[in-house]
Design a protein around this motif. Structure first.
Motif, mmCIF file in Angstrom:
data_model
loop_
_atom_site.group_PDB
_atom_site.id
_atom_site.type_symbol
_atom_site.label_atom_id
_atom_site.label_comp_id
_atom_site.label_asym_id
_atom_site.label_seq_id
_atom_site.Cartn_x
_atom_site.Cartn_y
_atom_site.Cartn_z
ATOM 1 N N ARG A 101 27.110 -11.448 19.778
ATOM 2 C CA ARG A 101 26.713 -12.520 20.761
ATOM 3 C C ARG A 101 26.345 -11.553 22.050
ATOM 4 N NH1 ARG A 101 31.455 -16.731 21.001
ATOM 5 N NH2 ARG A 101 30.061 -17.717 22.145
ATOM 6 N N ARG A 102 26.595 -12.388 23.249
ATOM 7 C CA ARG A 102 26.267 -11.798 24.661
ATOM 8 C C ARG A 102 25.135 -10.801 24.984
ATOM 9 N NH1 ARG A 102 32.075 -12.322 26.065
ATOM 10 N NH2 ARG A 102 32.966 -12.846 24.164
ATOM 11 N N SER A 103 24.017 -10.945 23.964
ATOM 12 C CA SER A 103 22.754 -10.375 24.036
ATOM 13 C C SER A 103 23.008 -9.061 23.523
ATOM 14 C CB SER A 103 22.140 -10.477 25.457
ATOM 15 O OG SER A 103 21.894 -11.712 25.798
ATOM 16 N N PHE A 104 24.164 -8.652 22.883
ATOM 17 C CA PHE A 104 24.318 -7.477 22.322
ATOM 18 C C PHE A 104 23.229 -7.314 21.181
ATOM 19 C CE2 PHE A 104 28.977 -7.017 23.334
ATOM 20 C CZ PHE A 104 28.736 -6.548 24.615
ATOM 21 N N ALA A 105 22.575 -5.911 20.990
ATOM 22 C CA ALA A 105 21.845 -6.187 19.892
ATOM 23 C C ALA A 105 21.700 -4.457 19.320
ATOM 24 C CB ALA A 105 20.481 -6.097 20.387
ATOM 25 N N VAL A 106 21.393 -4.611 17.918
ATOM 26 C CA VAL A 106 21.253 -3.228 17.224
ATOM 27 C C VAL A 106 19.717 -3.208 17.036
ATOM 28 C CG1 VAL A 106 21.739 -1.764 15.048
ATOM 29 C CG2 VAL A 106 23.203 -3.490 16.247
ATOM 30 N N LYS A 107 19.209 -2.253 17.703
ATOM 31 C CA LYS A 107 17.724 -1.901 17.353
ATOM 32 C C LYS A 107 17.192 -1.219 15.955
ATOM 33 C CE LYS A 107 17.039 -1.167 22.417
ATOM 34 N NZ LYS A 107 18.003 0.000 22.671
ATOM 35 N N PRO A 108 16.224 -1.691 15.369
ATOM 36 C CA PRO A 108 15.796 -1.282 14.040
ATOM 37 C C PRO A 108 15.712 0.155 14.335
ATOM 38 C CG PRO A 108 14.311 -3.199 14.568
ATOM 39 C CD PRO A 108 15.049 -2.979 15.872
ATOM 40 N N GLY A 109 16.342 0.673 13.276
ATOM 41 C CA GLY A 109 16.421 2.201 12.939
ATOM 42 C C GLY A 109 17.496 2.861 13.944
ATOM 43 N N GLU A 110 18.489 2.172 14.646
ATOM 44 C CA GLU A 110 19.485 2.877 15.377
ATOM 45 C C GLU A 110 20.509 3.252 14.238
ATOM 46 O OE1 GLU A 110 19.813 1.772 19.913
ATOM 47 O OE2 GLU A 110 20.319 0.250 18.482
ATOM 48 N N LYS A 111 20.908 4.509 14.457
ATOM 49 C CA LYS A 111 21.955 5.086 13.843
ATOM 50 C C LYS A 111 23.525 4.501 14.367
ATOM 51 C CE LYS A 111 19.382 8.954 12.305
ATOM 52 N NZ LYS A 111 18.790 8.261 11.372
ATOM 53 N N VAL A 112 24.529 3.990 13.361
ATOM 54 C CA VAL A 112 25.541 3.076 13.862
ATOM 55 C C VAL A 112 26.655 3.693 13.198
ATOM 56 C CG1 VAL A 112 26.822 0.898 13.939
ATOM 57 C CG2 VAL A 112 24.304 1.150 14.515
ATOM 58 N N VAL A 113 27.976 4.077 14.097
ATOM 59 C CA VAL A 113 29.158 4.029 13.582
ATOM 60 C C VAL A 113 29.914 3.041 13.843
ATOM 61 C CG1 VAL A 113 31.326 5.320 13.544
ATOM 62 C CG2 VAL A 113 29.072 6.744 13.666
ATOM 63 N N VAL A 114 30.666 2.429 12.930
ATOM 64 C CA VAL A 114 31.549 1.215 13.043
ATOM 65 C C VAL A 114 32.905 1.564 13.168
ATOM 66 C CG1 VAL A 114 32.254 -0.890 11.627
ATOM 67 C CG2 VAL A 114 30.060 -0.329 11.483
ATOM 68 N N CYS A 115 33.271 1.178 14.213
ATOM 69 C CA CYS A 115 34.796 1.463 14.626
ATOM 70 C C CYS A 115 35.905 0.292 14.295
ATOM 71 C CB CYS A 115 34.985 1.915 15.932
ATOM 72 S SG CYS A 115 34.092 3.729 16.247
#
Ligand SMILES: [Zn+2]
Length: 191
Positions: A101-115
């Protein structure tokens, strides 16, 4: 920081209690975990996040961002993000479904670590992973302050934790601490 120093932080902050506890399940245990207790100390949280960030960096390199589920995951993701020098966002539930929510976004191809703060079954983390993947992000790893899954959980990506602890519990009639005559405490009520 060594494993012993990590454990010491959890004990000093009362996030990890040792004694004789009556759990909500009715079972008895010699340990009780309340991770929020450590999160009330920014200095401790920062030290643990630094430890975790280092392990993440060694395992999978530096991601583009970290994502954590509200509530517990927010502070962990924020501090790990600070250590890694990347941005940090969080998911939350809307009508029961994990979402950004809150306009948070993951862009295509972004590398993510889930905490996360504590992983028990890993349910929330898996939901966050799904949110990231639907947005086109790539989940590199999962990082948690405490892993109390007893080694059962499998995220399909590297999983790092600051403290991995096996939680042993017994039915009251089989509890060795009861047999020793030690009174059981209901966690949360410090009596
Ligand atoms: Zn007992």
């Amino acid at each position: 920081m060594t494993k012993e120093q990590v454990l010491d932080i959890f004990l000093r902050s009362d996030a990890l209690l040792e004694g004789h506890f009556r759990l909500t399940s009715g079972r008895h245990s010699n340990r009780y975990v309340q991770c929020a207790q450590v999160l009330q100390y920014p200095a401790y949280t920062g030290q643990l996040a630094a430890f975790l960030a280092e392990r993440v960096r060694e395992a999978v390199g530096t991601p583009d961002l970290v994502v954590g589920p509200a509530m517990g995951g927010i502070l962990v993701a924020y501090e790990v993000g600070r250590e890694l020098g990347v941005r940090s966002i969080f998911t939350e539930r809307e009508n029961g479904a994990m979402t950004l929510r809150r306009s948070f976004a993951v862009k295509p191809g972004e590398k993510v670590v889930v905490c996360e703060d504590v992983v028990t079954t890993g349910g929330s983390v898996k939901e966050v992973m799904e949110v990231v993947r639907k947005a086109g992000g790539e989940v590199l790893a999962v990082a948690s302050l405490i892993d109390r899954s007893n080694g059962v959980v499998d995220f399909g990506v590297p999983f790092q934790s600051a403290l991995s602890m096996e939680v042993i519990s017994w039915e009251p009639e089989e509890c060795p601490l009861c047999k020793e005559g030690i009174p059981a405490i209901k966690p949360g009520s410090r009596t």
